[in-house]
Write a protein that holds these residues in place. Structure first.
Motif, PDB file in Angstrom:
ATOM      1  N   ILE A  39      -3.361  -7.223  -6.636  1.00  0.00           N
ATOM      2  CA  ILE A  39      -2.351  -7.413  -7.686  1.00  0.00           C
ATOM      3  C   ILE A  39      -2.884  -6.896  -9.016  1.00  0.00           C
ATOM      4  O   ILE A  39      -2.191  -6.169  -9.762  1.00  0.00           O
ATOM      5  N   LEU A  40      -4.148  -7.233  -9.331  1.00  0.00           N
ATOM      6  CA  LEU A  40      -4.751  -6.746 -10.584  1.00  0.00           C
ATOM      7  C   LEU A  40      -4.841  -5.223 -10.604  1.00  0.00           C
ATOM      8  O   LEU A  40      -4.636  -4.587 -11.648  1.00  0.00           O
ATOM      9  N   LYS A  41      -5.129  -4.642  -9.453  1.00  0.00           N
ATOM     10  CA  LYS A  41      -5.220  -3.179  -9.350  1.00  0.00           C
ATOM     11  C   LYS A  41      -3.890  -2.530  -9.741  1.00  0.00           C
ATOM     12  O   LYS A  41      -3.850  -1.552 -10.507  1.00  0.00           O
ATOM     13  N   VAL A  42      -2.788  -3.106  -9.207  1.00  0.00           N
ATOM     14  CA  VAL A  42      -1.456  -2.572  -9.537  1.00  0.00           C
ATOM     15  C   VAL A  42      -1.169  -2.782 -11.026  1.00  0.00           C
ATOM     16  O   VAL A  42      -0.642  -1.889 -11.709  1.00  0.00           O
ATOM     17  N   LYS A  66       5.736   3.452  -6.579  1.00  0.00           N
ATOM     18  CA  LYS A  66       6.711   2.384  -6.823  1.00  0.00           C
ATOM     19  C   LYS A  66       5.940   1.096  -7.119  1.00  0.00           C
ATOM     20  O   LYS A  66       5.805   0.206  -6.284  1.00  0.00           O
ATOM     21  N   PHE A  67       5.426   1.014  -8.339  1.00  0.00           N
ATOM     22  CA  PHE A  67       4.480  -0.048  -8.683  1.00  0.00           C
ATOM     23  C   PHE A  67       5.143  -1.419  -8.796  1.00  0.00           C
ATOM     24  O   PHE A  67       4.555  -2.423  -8.406  1.00  0.00           O
ATOM     25  N   ASN A 122       5.725  -6.711  -6.314  1.00  0.00           N
ATOM     26  CA  ASN A 122       6.582  -7.752  -5.746  1.00  0.00           C
ATOM     27  C   ASN A 122       6.111  -8.133  -4.336  1.00  0.00           C
ATOM     28  O   ASN A 122       6.034  -9.314  -3.985  1.00  0.00           O
ATOM     29  N   SER A 123       5.788  -7.129  -3.531  1.00  0.00           N
ATOM     30  CA  SER A 123       5.299  -7.389  -2.172  1.00  0.00           C
ATOM     31  C   SER A 123       3.988  -8.172  -2.195  1.00  0.00           C
ATOM     32  O   SER A 123       3.793  -9.115  -1.426  1.00  0.00           O
ATOM     33  N   VAL A 151       0.843  -1.210   0.000  1.00  0.00           N
ATOM     34  CA  VAL A 151       0.000   0.000   0.000  1.00  0.00           C
ATOM     35  C   VAL A 151       0.876   1.256   0.000  1.00  0.00           C
ATOM     36  O   VAL A 151       0.652   2.200  -0.772  1.00  0.00           O
ATOM     37  N   GLU A 152       1.893   1.251   0.875  1.00  0.00           N
ATOM     38  CA  GLU A 152       2.787   2.421   0.962  1.00  0.00           C
ATOM     39  C   GLU A 152       3.571   2.608  -0.331  1.00  0.00           C
ATOM     40  O   GLU A 152       3.732   3.722  -0.826  1.00  0.00           O
ATOM     41  N   LEU A 153       4.076   1.511  -0.881  1.00  0.00           N
ATOM     42  CA  LEU A 153       4.844   1.591  -2.130  1.00  0.00           C
ATOM     43  C   LEU A 153       3.968   2.079  -3.284  1.00  0.00           C
ATOM     44  O   LEU A 153       4.412   2.863  -4.138  1.00  0.00           O
TER      45      LEU A 153
END
Length: 542
Positions: A491-494, A466-467, A472-473, A459-461
């Motif tokens: 994950i899909l959102k990112v 920092k997508f 990765n997280s 969430v913070e990244l």
């Protein structure tokens, strides 16, 4: 017990276990009219056990609902374990309930008869003599089985089968013969034996014996249609699912074994060993809610049984912490508060001077870490906990989790290596636990945070743009919780944002295809379904 003791009613010792005095009186009155004189009654399990320590009973008639302490299933399980009930004992189960769950549990205990309440004198007087006659006639077969001399049991059964005067007992003898072949692990002979029986006896136990013999020979493909047929029938579905679970564990197909054992456990929930396998398979398959539910079920069904132990309640706390580390903060707090209440109750009941002192302290440290009270957790680990492995694999595993959750990964992995050497057996449980240890070793070395921590980091990244790091997280979190659809949707959102910014590569596109396919077959809540539809529309063309 001697065969002669079953020949005369006035020589029989009978025990009636039922918390209803009226039921006791109906049965007792019927037995007295038959000429049975030595009758004892117990209205609870505690008194029944006391009586069995004083007297060897030829007949035990036990109700399922012995409400004052433990149910009839666990009482009979204990009586069998303590050898108060053997194959030579006449065992009769009583119940007003005839649900599939109850019947499956009763079948596992293999009683000689099942009487449905309400009872009347005529019913008792007609059924008991028939059951007694079978036991008396086949006594030498049952006695050999009690002594695990299955070859001798088969010899006696074969002799009886040659006697035309015993024709009405032939089916029971054929069933016992098949069970002896399976116990002798003569699976090829057993398969042929049951296949021949199926020509004339198309009954449940013949089908079940046949598929057990074939599964033991790894001939699943030969019986796929038969398995489908048996899992559709009420009287065979439970045993079939249970056998399939064993089969898939042996094949190390732990995902399919988990699916089968879930079905078997739902149909016969009281068996503690099966619940233990369910829990082991749940955690191996990263099903944290399933693991938590299995731990709760074990503690519930083991209460007042020979399996009851503070460790089972401690395992509920352990599974609760595992589960909480996969949840969003609000839901996590609810589970952790429940775990805290149970742990506090255990700490009050069990003095810290006992052998469970270290286990309680490790769980308390884990609970502090999960509640973001890190200094308290570190104080417990630094001042009270040894890093040397103990004798219990489960206790050592919990210590590993406590260390890993505090970021002491090197100590955690070293301890995991030591645990791996403790798993040496070839049994079903050892196979599952051994595989779980291997999985833990790989994951603890590769992933340094809990799923909850990884989600927060993502969430913070994401907020900081920092997508790739956020993705990765989330992928690490999803590797630990592959059944968590909220993580899959995150994950899909990112990936949607990365698509818009033209940051996707071939690996990302493969990940999109995999997640979209998985989510199409998952059960999503209304909010998740809306998000999935939105992300699917944005990602699918790519």
């Amino acid at each position: 017990m001697d065969q002669d003791e079953l020949t005369a009613y006035n020589k029989l010792n009978v025990l009636i276990i039922d918390d209803q005095v009226l039921v006791q009186n109906v049965i007792k009155s019927a037995l007295v009219e038959l000429g049975i004189e030595n009758i004892k009654c117990a209205e609870n399990a505690y008194y029944a056990l006391r009586l069995c320590e004083q007297t060897s009973f030829h007949v035990v008639i036990c109700a399922f609902n012995v409400k004052s302490d433990k149910d009839g299933f666990h009482l009979l399980e204990e009586l069998k374990f303590k050898r108060h009930i053997t194959k030579c004992t006449i065992l009769i189960f009583l119940s007003a309930e005839t649900s599939e769950h109850l019947v499956n549990s009763i079948v596992e205990l293999q009683p000689d008869d099942f009487w449905v309440k309400p009872l009347n004198t005529k019913h008792v007087q007609s059924r008991l003599p028939l059951t007694l006659e079978v036991k008396r006639t086949l006594f030498n077969v049952y006695q050999a089985i009690d002594r695990q001399d299955y070859s001798k049991a088969m010899y006696f059964a074969e002799r009886h089968l040659l006697n035309p005067a015993l024709a009405k007992y032939h089916l029971q003898m054929k069933r016992l013969t098949g069970e002896c072949l399976l116990n002798l692990r003569e699976f090829s002979d057993a398969a042929q034996y049951y296949e021949n029986l199926l020509q004339t006896h198309k009954v449940s136990w013949v089908y079940l014996g046949y598929i057990k013999a074939l599964l033991q020979q790894d001939k699943l493909e030969d019986i796929t249609s038969l398995l489908t047929e048996l899992t559709d029938k009420t009287d065979t579905r439970f045993a079939t699912y249970d056998m399939l679970a064993h089969y898939y564990i042996g094949k190390q197909d732990f995902a399919q074994a988990y699916e089968e054992i879930k079905k078997a456990t739902r149909l016969a929930p009281r068996n503690i060993e099966r619940n233990k396998r369910l829990l082991d398979l749940a955690r191996l398959n990263h099903d944290h809610v399933g693991q938590y539910q299995a731990a709760i079920a074990m503690a519930k069904y083991a209460k007042n049984s020979i399996h009851d132990s503070p460790i089972l309640r401690l395992n509920v706390v352990r599974a609760g912490i595992d589960y909480a580390t996969t949840l969003e903060k609000a839901e996590s707090i609810k589970v952790l508060n429940q775990a805290d209440l149970l742990l506090t109750e255990l700490e009050k009941q069990i003095p810290l001077s006992t052998q469970l002192k270290d286990q309680l302290l490790v769980v308390r440290a884990r609970l502090h870490t999960a509640k973001e009270e890190r200094p308290k957790a570190e104080a417990i680990i630094d001042n009270h906990i040894s890093l040397r492995p103990g004798t219990s694999v489960e206790d050592n595993l919990d210590k590993v989790k406590a260390l890993h959750e505090l970021g002491r990964r090197e100590d955690a992995v070293t301890l995991l290596d030591a645990i791996k050497r403790q798993i040496s057996g070839n049994g079903l449980t050892d196979q599952v636990v051994g595989k779980y240890i291997e999985q833990e070793l790989a994951e603890r070395a590769a992933v340094h945070f809990t799923p909850q921590q990884l989600n927060r980091m993502a969430v913070e990244l994401f907020k900081r743009g920092k997508f790739h790091a956020a993705l990765n997280s989330l992928e690490q979190a999803f590797s630990l919780t592959p059944r968590n659809m909220s993580v899959a949707l995150n994950i899909l959102k990112v990936l949607v944002v990365m698509l818009e910014k033209k940051q996707l590569d071939e690996g990302h596109k493969t990940l999109i295809e995999k997640l979209l396919l998985q989510l199409q077959h998952e059960t999503l809540n209304a909010e998740q379904q809306v998000l999935f539809t939105e992300y699917q529309q944005k990602l699918q063309p790519h």
